[in-house]
Design an enzyme around this catalytic site. Structure first.
Site, mmCIF file in Angstrom:
data_model
loop_
_atom_site.group_PDB
_atom_site.id
_atom_site.type_symbol
_atom_site.label_atom_id
_atom_site.label_comp_id
_atom_site.label_asym_id
_atom_site.label_seq_id
_atom_site.Cartn_x
_atom_site.Cartn_y
_atom_site.Cartn_z
ATOM 1 N N LYS A 26 0.843 -1.197 0.000
ATOM 2 C CA LYS A 26 0.000 0.000 0.000
ATOM 3 C C LYS A 26 0.876 1.244 0.000
ATOM 4 C CE LYS A 26 -3.553 2.278 2.745
ATOM 5 N NZ LYS A 26 -4.424 2.203 3.920
ATOM 6 N N GLU A 58 10.798 -4.453 4.352
ATOM 7 C CA GLU A 58 10.894 -5.860 3.956
ATOM 8 C C GLU A 58 10.572 -6.025 2.469
ATOM 9 O OE1 GLU A 58 9.290 -4.578 6.529
ATOM 10 O OE2 GLU A 58 9.506 -5.831 8.315
ATOM 11 N N GLY A 108 -4.606 -2.180 5.179
ATOM 12 C CA GLY A 108 -3.850 -3.319 4.656
ATOM 13 C C GLY A 108 -4.497 -4.656 4.972
ATOM 14 N N ARG A 109 -4.930 -4.837 6.218
ATOM 15 C CA ARG A 109 -5.461 -6.142 6.627
ATOM 16 C C ARG A 109 -6.880 -6.383 6.115
ATOM 17 N NH1 ARG A 109 -4.405 -2.620 10.597
ATOM 18 N NH2 ARG A 109 -6.058 -1.891 11.982
ATOM 19 N N GLU A 123 -4.084 -6.727 14.980
ATOM 20 C CA GLU A 123 -3.687 -5.379 14.578
ATOM 21 C C GLU A 123 -4.884 -4.436 14.731
ATOM 22 O OE1 GLU A 123 -2.075 -4.278 10.517
ATOM 23 O OE2 GLU A 123 -0.184 -4.758 11.468
ATOM 24 N N HIS A 183 -2.627 -33.236 18.475
ATOM 25 C CA HIS A 183 -1.444 -34.016 18.845
ATOM 26 C C HIS A 183 -0.311 -33.117 19.325
ATOM 27 C CE1 HIS A 183 -3.228 -37.762 17.384
ATOM 28 N NE2 HIS A 183 -3.843 -36.960 16.526
ATOM 29 N N LYS A 200 9.717 -0.120 13.810
ATOM 30 C CA LYS A 200 10.224 0.254 12.477
ATOM 31 C C LYS A 200 11.235 1.386 12.606
ATOM 32 C CE LYS A 200 5.954 -0.706 9.928
ATOM 33 N NZ LYS A 200 4.868 -0.132 9.145
HETATM 34 O O1 F6P Z 1 3.561 -2.670 9.762
HETATM 35 C C1 F6P Z 1 2.248 -3.068 9.665
HETATM 36 C C2 F6P Z 1 1.698 -2.791 8.285
HETATM 37 O O2 F6P Z 1 1.567 -1.431 8.101
HETATM 38 C C3 F6P Z 1 0.372 -3.502 8.080
HETATM 39 O O3 F6P Z 1 -0.693 -2.806 8.588
HETATM 40 C C4 F6P Z 1 0.363 -3.671 6.604
HETATM 41 O O4 F6P Z 1 -0.564 -4.641 6.185
HETATM 42 C C5 F6P Z 1 1.799 -4.067 6.351
HETATM 43 O O5 F6P Z 1 2.545 -3.311 7.272
HETATM 44 C C6 F6P Z 1 2.300 -3.853 4.967
HETATM 45 O O6 F6P Z 1 2.202 -2.530 4.583
HETATM 46 P P1 F6P Z 1 2.348 -2.098 3.073
HETATM 47 O O7 F6P Z 1 1.253 -2.737 2.295
HETATM 48 O O8 F6P Z 1 2.257 -0.602 3.069
HETATM 49 O O9 F6P Z 1 3.699 -2.559 2.584
#
Ligand code: F6P
Length: 526
Positions: free
Chosen positions: A202, A208, A262-263, A348, A379, A491
């Protein structure tokens, strides 16, 4: 979109909440053996259905009075108004000053959810994305979604869940972890000439995702040349300048909007990898399923309303029976990632300890969500759930039909699921056990969410059910389910630590003194 509304009254400030507190010493101490009391009608009285979903909550520790009071609680917090405000596109995410319109992503033409402009945007982008997905599913042999959190968990979970519907699709891979192992594994086994990467982010600023996308880009450009990049990278983001800088071709980029969290974004173009896997027809069925639950949530009375019931039972378990965790136990291997998906959706969203107004809450909010495919869990950790001291509430998810055409084996899964639900509820008293080591106290409350088969529409319904349950709980607890400030500090600190870890600049100058000996040790081990 209209202006922010004043905070509503929170559940704990209402009369039904006080009444529920009183009921903890009556209904709250009754055993499920007693609540059932041989009543053959309890299943009918404590279950609700919509479309092909059944919520059987007969094994929850509730009676008629608790249920009526939970119903009154939903009324007292004006849940119906809160739902309408969300659907109208009011700025209910107050800390980020945003509307919350994932429901608009599932709308069909003419619904005008969020207004006519938003409907137009959504339908146009959906058509463009589905057209792209159909073309890419024929063109590439490997498709790799690079993203994390909401830009990974939804598509990864759904692609696995709907494997039965992905005949003829490319090999799908998901890369999220910053450590580089997943992208290495993909690169080791794929051919760049037949691989499409989708950078899902987003913000397009997530460390990452940028690290993994950078590695993929380097690989493609290194083998095929820089000019090949636009053919092998698609992106989904709100950040146009970043997509320009990365070199994403305009026809290969898809829009997101700040009113989609995002979620909650699997329904948007973030779902493009899912659309490539299952094709446009099934993706539309998935949206239809989500929309079924939107309509049901907005109109069904609370006692017949699956998301509201799930949420209210969760409040009863969490705030009144002292059960602050929920184990999610699918009896279908295809739903193996569903608990992880729900972890982000729920934790979240509901992991907050101040109200919308900014004051500290005096009540429990979101539970810890965890889980595994139920049969495997039997199990491993079921021992603790049956006989250990910590207690959890449980959600069993159960399809009637096999997701892989092995009904004879799936019947064993059904029997296991029902056996466990019964054992958790009724236990085994000392008279029957004969030894204290073999006593099962029982009285562990559970819900059973059953359905005929795991197909795209059903998965859409399941996700929307949990989404709206989360929303309902946020209204009751008076918190904002749509921001996530709690992820920011780590972060920021990580950004400060990177130079010290990589040794690019003097570590001592950039990070806390107490970390220096540890950093030195790690450097020595590299
Ligand atoms: O760090 C959490 C977050 O902001 C989530 O809410 C989101 O889904 C994820 O990181 C990834 O964010 P982006 O889609 O901006 O890379």
């Amino acid at each position: 979109m209209s202006a922010p509304q004043p905070p509503r009254i929170a559940g704990p400030e209402t009369r039904p909440w006080q009444r529920l507190r009183e009921l903890t010493s009556t209904t709250g101490v009754r055993h499920l053996r007693d609540l059932f009391g041989g009543d053959p009608k309890r299943f009918e009285q404590c279950s609700a259905r919509t479309a092909n979903l059944l919520l059987d909550y007969s094994r929850q520790r509730v009676d008629e009075e608790v249920l009526a009071t939970l119903d009154a609680l939903a009324e007292a917090v004006e849940l119906r108004h809160a739902i309408a405000a969300m659907r109208r596109g009011e700025t209910i995410n107050t800390t980020e000053k945003r509307a919350v319109l994932h429901v608009a992503l599932r709308q069909r033409e003419g619904q005008r959810l969020g207004g006519a402009d938003i409907e137009r945007l959504v339908l146009a982008e959906r058509a463009r994305m589905l057209n792209f997905a159909e073309r890419m599913r024929r063109r590439y042999r490997t498709v790799v979604n690079i993203g994390i959190g909401g830009s990974d968990l939804g598509p990864a979970m759904a692609v696995a869940a709907l494997a039965r519907f992905s005949e003829g699709a490319p090999r799908m891979a998901f890369v999220s972890n910053v450590d580089g192992c997943q992208i290495s594994d993909v690169i080791a086994t794929a051919d760049p000439a037949t691989t499409l990467f989708i950078v899902s982010s987003k913000t397009f600023t997530t460390q990452e995702t940028l690290a993994n996308a950078g590695a993929a880009r380097e690989w493609v450009a290194g083998v095929l040349g820089e000019t090949a990049v636009p053919d092998h990278f698609a992106a989904v983001s709100v950040n146009t300048p970043a997509m320009n800088a990365f070199g994403v071709h305009p026809d290969y980029r898809f829009e997101m909007w700040d009113w989609v969290g995002g979620r909650y974004s699997i329904w948007s173009s973030i779902g493009v990898s899912l659309a490539i896997a299952i094709g446009a027809k099934h993706f539309l069925a998935f949206l239809d399923g989500g929309r079924d639950i939107d309509e049901h949530f907005a109109s069904a009375p609370w006692r017949a309303n699956l998301p509201a019931l799930a949420a209210l039972l969760g409040v009863w378990n969490n705030n009144f029976l002292g059960l602050p965790t929920l184990a999610v136990l699918p009896y279908d291997q295809r739903l193996a990632r569903f608990p992880a998906y729900l972890q982000q959706l729920e934790m979240e969203s509901l992991g907050k300890s101040v109200t919308q107004g900014g004051t500290a809450v005096q009540w429990n909010t979101g539970p810890v969500i965890w889980g595994e495919p139920g049969n495997n869990a039997q199990h491993s950790f079921f021992q603790l759930l049956h006989q250990g001291t910590p207690r959890a509430a449980l959600d069993f998810l159960l399809p009637a039909r096999s997701s892989c055409g092995r009904q004879d084996q799936h019947d064993l899964a059904i029997a296991n699921c029902l056996a466990q639900a019964e054992a958790f509820a009724f236990g085994q008293p000392l008279e029957a056990a004969g030894s204290p080591h073999k006593v099962y106290e029982g009285n562990r409350p559970s819900s059973l969410i059953a359905f005929d088969a795991l197909d795209p529409a059903t998965l859409g319904r399941l996700i929307a059910l949990y989404e709206h349950a989360v929303f309902t709980q946020s209204v009751i607890w008076g918190i904002n389910a749509f921001d996530q400030w709690g992820v920011e500090l780590g972060k920021k600190l990580c950004g400060e630590l990177v130079p010290a870890v990589t040794g690019k600049i003097g570590g001592a100058a950039t990070s806390a003194a107490h970390l220096q000996p540890l950093l030195e040790m790690l450097r020595g081990w590299k």
